[in-house]
Design a protein around this motif. Structure first.
Motif, PDB file in Angstrom:
ATOM      1  N   ALA A  92       6.891  -5.269  -4.536  1.00 46.09           N
ATOM      2  CA  ALA A  92       6.237  -4.274  -3.678  1.00 46.09           C
ATOM      3  C   ALA A  92       6.560  -2.851  -4.133  1.00 46.09           C
ATOM      4  N   VAL A  93       7.823  -2.570  -4.467  1.00 42.71           N
ATOM      5  CA  VAL A  93       8.175  -1.213  -4.895  1.00 42.71           C
ATOM      6  C   VAL A  93       7.536  -0.904  -6.257  1.00 42.71           C
ATOM      7  N   LEU A  94       7.394  -1.896  -7.119  1.00 43.04           N
ATOM      8  CA  LEU A  94       6.725  -1.664  -8.396  1.00 43.04           C
ATOM      9  C   LEU A  94       5.237  -1.381  -8.181  1.00 43.04           C
ATOM     10  N   VAL A  95       4.615  -2.124  -7.281  1.00 41.04           N
ATOM     11  CA  VAL A  95       3.192  -1.870  -6.974  1.00 41.04           C
ATOM     12  C   VAL A  95       3.016  -0.462  -6.418  1.00 41.04           C
ATOM     13  N   ARG A  96       3.887  -0.059  -5.494  1.00 36.43           N
ATOM     14  CA  ARG A  96       3.780   1.293  -4.939  1.00 36.43           C
ATOM     15  C   ARG A  96       4.069   2.354  -6.004  1.00 36.43           C
ATOM     16  N   ARG A  97       4.968   2.050  -6.939  1.00 32.92           N
ATOM     17  CA  ARG A  97       5.250   2.985  -8.052  1.00 32.92           C
ATOM     18  C   ARG A  97       4.022   3.131  -8.934  1.00 32.92           C
ATOM     19  N   HIS A 117       0.860  -1.182   0.000  1.00 29.71           N
ATOM     20  CA  HIS A 117       0.000   0.000   0.000  1.00 29.71           C
ATOM     21  C   HIS A 117       0.897   1.233   0.000  1.00 29.71           C
ATOM     22  N   GLY A 118       0.319   2.373  -0.244  1.00 28.38           N
ATOM     23  CA  GLY A 118       1.110   3.597  -0.306  1.00 28.38           C
ATOM     24  C   GLY A 118       1.691   3.792  -1.696  1.00 28.38           C
ATOM     25  N   ARG A 119       2.658   4.694  -1.784  1.00 30.98           N
ATOM     26  CA  ARG A 119       3.234   5.041  -3.082  1.00 30.98           C
ATOM     27  C   ARG A 119       4.755   5.051  -2.999  1.00 30.98           C
ATOM     28  N   ALA A 120       5.386   4.930  -4.154  1.00 30.53           N
ATOM     29  CA  ALA A 120       6.845   5.037  -4.260  1.00 30.53           C
ATOM     30  C   ALA A 120       7.160   5.987  -5.406  1.00 30.53           C
ATOM     31  N   SER A 121       8.103   6.868  -5.177  1.00 29.64           N
ATOM     32  CA  SER A 121       8.489   7.818  -6.224  1.00 29.64           C
ATOM     33  C   SER A 121       9.332   7.116  -7.279  1.00 29.64           C
ATOM     34  N   ARG A 122       9.547   7.826  -8.385  1.00 27.37           N
ATOM     35  CA  ARG A 122      10.395   7.269  -9.432  1.00 27.37           C
ATOM     36  C   ARG A 122      11.801   7.001  -8.902  1.00 27.37           C
ATOM     37  N   SER A 123      12.333   7.917  -8.092  1.00 28.48           N
ATOM     38  CA  SER A 123      13.697   7.721  -7.600  1.00 28.48           C
ATOM     39  C   SER A 123      13.788   6.499  -6.682  1.00 28.48           C
ATOM     40  N   GLU A 124      12.786   6.286  -5.824  1.00 26.21           N
ATOM     41  CA  GLU A 124      12.788   5.091  -4.982  1.00 26.21           C
ATOM     42  C   GLU A 124      12.806   3.835  -5.846  1.00 26.21           C
ATOM     43  N   PHE A 125      11.977   3.822  -6.870  1.00 27.60           N
ATOM     44  CA  PHE A 125      11.897   2.673  -7.773  1.00 27.60           C
ATOM     45  C   PHE A 125      13.212   2.449  -8.508  1.00 27.60           C
ATOM     46  N   TRP A 126      13.792   3.526  -9.060  1.00 24.86           N
ATOM     47  CA  TRP A 126      14.983   3.372  -9.886  1.00 24.86           C
ATOM     48  C   TRP A 126      16.223   3.033  -9.080  1.00 24.86           C
ATOM     49  N   PRO A 143       4.846   9.374 -14.917  1.00 23.61           N
ATOM     50  CA  PRO A 143       4.866  10.494 -13.970  1.00 23.61           C
ATOM     51  C   PRO A 143       3.881  10.274 -12.823  1.00 23.61           C
ATOM     52  N   LYS A 144       4.151  10.962 -11.719  1.00 25.27           N
ATOM     53  CA  LYS A 144       3.237  10.864 -10.580  1.00 25.27           C
ATOM     54  C   LYS A 144       1.923  11.559 -10.939  1.00 25.27           C
ATOM     55  N   GLN A 145       0.870  11.102 -10.310  1.00 22.27           N
ATOM     56  CA  GLN A 145      -0.454  11.680 -10.497  1.00 22.27           C
ATOM     57  C   GLN A 145      -1.033  12.011  -9.129  1.00 22.27           C
TER      58      GLN A 145
END
Length: 163
Positions: free
Chosen positions: A116-121, A52-61, A152-154
């Motif tokens: 998990a990080v992809l789901v949050r992304r 649950h929650g979100r992950a930014s592009r930088s966290e993912f990359w 991009p984030k929404q």
């Protein structure tokens, strides 16, 4: 007239988002925009199985970069161990087997946090986490994963936050 987002606008919005996250009750549910490698990787391992929650592009990359580096280092290690054994040694060599087993253990250890990080992304891009299943498509899966990573984030992605 079309509205075009500039880097300055994105940076200003990231600052606003960071202020909102700092004031939130559950800041770990919110992404860290423009995360440093240490922040991104710490979040990757700290939120091992959080979907649950979100992950930014930088966290993912940063997580993606770690996995790619480990993959290439393991591949180079296997090739070096094989070439050092000589042409008449049976394959796989003991050295390449050890490296392969260590890499397999690493891959299994980061499987859940990678999903998990992809789901949050995906949540940050306002998509359902179930879209990650498209990364399992043969040959096209890694390309789909990269596309998901650059989305991009929404603002509507906040609906996936708890609290």
């Amino acid at each position: 007239m079309a509205l075009v987002s500039t880097d300055a606008d994105d940076f200003a919005q990231d600052a606003v988002d960071a202020a909102e996250i700092a004031a939130a009750k559950h800041p770990s549910d919110h992404p860290i925009y423009r995360a440093t490698p240490q922040e991104g990787l710490a979040r990757f391992f700290a939120k091992y199985a959080v979907f649950h929650g979100r992950a930014s592009r930088s966290e993912f990359w940063w997580a993606w970069a770690l996995n790619i580096v480990v993959f290439f280092v393991a591949g180079i290690g296997v090739e070096m161990a094989t070439s050092l054994a000589g042409p008449h040694e049976p394959r796989p060599t003991p050295g390449s087997t050890v490296i392969g087993v260590v890499f397999l253990l690493y891959a299994l250890a980061v499987l859940v946090p990678s999903v998990a990080v992809l789901v949050r992304r995906l949540h940050d891009a306002n998509l359902s986490g179930w879209w990650w299943l498209l990364t399992l498509v043969p040959f096209a899966g890694p390309v789909i994963g990269v596309i998901f990573g650059i989305l991009p984030k929404q603002g509507y992605g906040k609906r996936f936050d708890r609290g």
